[in-house]
Structure formats: C-alpha cells, structure tokens
Design an enzyme around this catalytic site. Sequence first.
Site, short mmCIF file in Angstrom:
data_model
loop_
_atom_site.label_atom_id
_atom_site.label_comp_id
_atom_site.label_asym_id
_atom_site.label_seq_id
_atom_site.Cartn_x
_atom_site.Cartn_y
_atom_site.Cartn_z
N GLY A 69 16.49 -13.40 -8.24
CA GLY A 69 16.69 -14.32 -9.19
C GLY A 69 15.50 -15.55 -9.09
CB SER A 70 14.82 -17.63 -6.24
OG SER A 70 16.07 -17.93 -5.70
CG ASN A 150 24.89 -21.31 -10.49
OD1 ASN A 150 24.30 -21.99 -11.26
ND2 ASN A 150 24.80 -21.97 -8.97
CD GLN A 178 26.16 -16.63 -11.04
OE1 GLN A 178 27.23 -15.79 -11.27
NE2 GLN A 178 25.75 -16.85 -9.94
CB SER A 198 19.71 -11.77 -8.87
OG SER A 198 19.69 -11.71 -7.65
CG HIS A 200 22.73 -11.05 -4.59
ND1 HIS A 200 23.58 -11.97 -4.29
CD2 HIS A 200 21.54 -11.58 -4.98
CE1 HIS A 200 22.92 -13.17 -4.40
NE2 HIS A 200 21.81 -12.88 -4.82
CB CYS A 323 22.15 -22.19 -3.52
SG CYS A 323 22.39 -20.60 -4.14
C1 LIG Z 1 21.90 -18.94 -11.71
C2 LIG Z 1 21.25 -18.45 -10.58
N1 LIG Z 1 19.96 -18.45 -10.80
C3 LIG Z 1 19.29 -17.86 -9.69
C4 LIG Z 1 19.89 -17.51 -8.55
C5 LIG Z 1 18.88 -17.05 -7.28
O1 LIG Z 1 19.12 -15.83 -7.24
P1 LIG Z 1 18.50 -15.02 -5.95
O2 LIG Z 1 19.76 -15.23 -4.92
O3 LIG Z 1 18.52 -13.63 -6.41
O4 LIG Z 1 17.18 -15.70 -5.65
C6 LIG Z 1 21.19 -17.64 -8.21
C7 LIG Z 1 21.75 -17.25 -7.11
O5 LIG Z 1 22.94 -17.75 -6.67
C8 LIG Z 1 21.87 -18.11 -9.40
O6 LIG Z 1 23.20 -18.10 -9.29
#
Ligand SMILES: Cc1ncc(COP(=O)(O)O)c(C=O)c1O
Length: 394
Positions: A69-70, A150, A178, A198, A200, A323
């Site tokens: 996701g990032s 999230n 999410q 994402s 996971h 995070c």
């Molecule tokens: C809303 C949201 N965006 C982005 C991310 C980041 O995703 P990734 O862990 O796959 O980089 C997360 C992960 O917690 C998330 O909840």
Amino acid sequence: MIYADNAATTAMSEAAISRMTELIRDTYGNPSSLYSFGQKAKEVLEQAREDVAAVIGAEPREILFTSGGSEADNQAIISAARIGEKSGKKHIVSSAFEHHAVLHTLNKLAKEGFEITLLDVHEDGIIRPEEVDKSIRNDTCLVTIMYANNEIGTIQDIKAIGAVCKARGVLFHTDAVQAVGHLKIDVKEENIDLLSASAHKFHGPKGVGFLYARKGIRLTNLIEGGAQEKGKRAGTENVPGIAAMAAALKEAYAAIDVNTAHLVPIRDRIIAGLGEIPHSALNGDAASRLPGNINYCFEGIEGESLLLLLDDKGIAASSGSACTSGSLDPSHVLLAIGRVHDVAHGSLRLSIGEDITEEDADYIISSVKEVVEYLRGFSPVWRDLVAGKGSFIL
Ligand SMILES: Cc1ncc(COP(=O)(O)O)c(C=O)c1O
C-alpha cells in the site's frame, strides 16, 4: 488467543498459502525470460492481473503490481503531482487523518512548493463531499482521500467525492488499503482515477499490493531499472506473492456479504458492551464504519498499559495504528476527530476477523471492562477526576 488486530495485518488464507507455496516450488521462472518455463510465470502474473482487475471493475492493463500500500500511495500521488505541475497546477486536497504513506508523501511535495489543503474530518470521521468541492481550486491537480480509515474504520462517500472530482476535472486517488477485500468497490462507478491496495490486509501475503491507475494516466516511476510493469515499476516481479494476493482477493470478495453479515452484529455487540464503561466514547461514526472495526477512548488510562494487560488475557489489539504504535505521540487520527491529547492516549482499536464468535466478543467486553477498571484504580489522573479536581471530558 483472540486476534483482534486485523487492521494491522491479517493471517494468510489457506488459498493464498497453497498458491504461494505451489508457485515458489514449481513456477520459479522469471516472467521476462523467453523460454516456456519463464513464460509460464508470465501467464500466472497476467492471470493475477485479470483477477485483481475484475474484483474492482478495472481493466487488467490498469493494474500495476507494487510492494504494498505504501508504494502504491507514493506512486499515485507523485504521478498526479508530476502531471499537475506540467500545467502549473500545484495544489492538492487531502484530509487530516490519512495514513502516513499519504501524509508524508504530501509533506515531501510541500517542500517542493506544492500547496496542500487538509480537509476537516469532523467529529464523526466523515469527510463532506461538498467541502471537497469547495476546496478545489483552478490549480488543484489531485484530491486524495482514503476509502476507510485504518484506525477508526470510518468509510467515506467515495462515489460522491469521485463525482465532485470528475465534475471539476481533478484527478481522484483513494487509499483503499483498509477497504479492498472488505467492501465492494467499482472504480468506474465510483469515479476513482487511482486506487491503492495491499494484500496483507485481506489475507494475502505481506510486501505485495497494487495500484489501479485509470488508462491514460501517465505514471511516474519510483523505481528505475528494467522494463517490468510496462516500464513503470522496475524489478523482477514477485510472482508467488502476486498470485497469492489474487487468490486471497478473489476469496475475500466472494465472501464479502457473508463476512459482513457475521461481523456487523458482533462488532455492534462489542460497541454496545464497551459503551457501558463510564467515561468512554466510541471513536468515529457508528454506522458508516468497517464491519470489523471498534475504536474506543477511555478516560484516565494509557492505551499502552491496556494493550499489555489485554495481551496477558490472550487478546491481541492495538492502540492507534500499527505503524505509529512505536511512538508516544497520540494518534493524529484521534486528534483530527477532536479528541484532546489525554483522551487520545487512552484509546483501543479492536479489528475483529471473520473467525470471531459471540463468545469471543463477550470475553473481549468483560476483559476490557476489568482491565480499564483495574488501571483506573491506580491512575492519578483518574483519582483527581473522581475527587472533582478537573472535569471529565467524556
Ligand atoms: C490506510 C493504509 N494505507 C496504507 C498502508 C500501508 O500499506 P503497506 O503496509 O502495504 O505498505 C496501511 C497499512 O497499515 C493502511 O492501513
């Protein structure tokens, strides 16, 4: 153990595990290799692209595989910024409670001279589409608003926001990390130009995700190198991870109605049960929220202590997002919905999964009640409040 931290990450599904192990063992060719063993991997990759696209109503060529996701958030936002600046448009609209993958990317662009407007998310954690409309200017190049939060699980009216952006001729990105696999999403119907996901978060593996980019949107590479992903994302593709993501997503999508029907009453049972704790408050709108999300603030306690004691009782939960839980700052999401620092520190996020039972829910409720009462028993802040020194906020 009751695992109630599915917003942080989920267990991989059996379908994803078996797809991944099968491919690691048998289909390890490089999809860029011309011989048939490599081309077999290429076929797997393209089938996964078709499967992922079908779930969100996209075309396969509009799906770009990423490391999660990032990366998808970064690439979507940077690409829209580069498109915008070519015509002098350097204003971006977002919200105060986005994930740091979005907020930190916006901070980076602000240092380059982009102007960022962060919309109010109101006490209920819901962004008003009319406020999105008002915030758009002649030099706006992008609106980026998350699909579901999230931490507090609130779901935005993405279709209405997408319609505003379309009418105003501005690109619209949504961080749907999410939401994908948990809510039904149709990128065309909802006027979404760019979407991040994402694996996971929907029972797929970690370190893999995707970016949907409507055809015609020119993406900027974040990683230079080979010509993979039409030259927009260099690096040998994570074929087993990508195929496992597609398997997990197909399964999650097929089960959305059943899972929602199971989760919502249990979620609401926990919300009602925790609401009996004095001086507590649910964070985020009660109705427009993810089926598995419960987020509460309890006055007079520290979220970290609550987590550790719940861990002792076999409950895995979180306080703020995974995070940010390494930091002592209160969650920016809770501050954005107007919780003051002291109250924001006493937060608990439970993100329940499909395997939860009513008995689990009742155990969670009684455990949280017990632990909150215990912690308040030796909290000086709580003692002062009870003694009338200072006033309760919740
Ligand atoms: C809303 C949201 N965006 C982005 C991310 C980041 O995703 P990734 O862990 O796959 O980089 C997360 C992960 O917690 C998330 O909840």
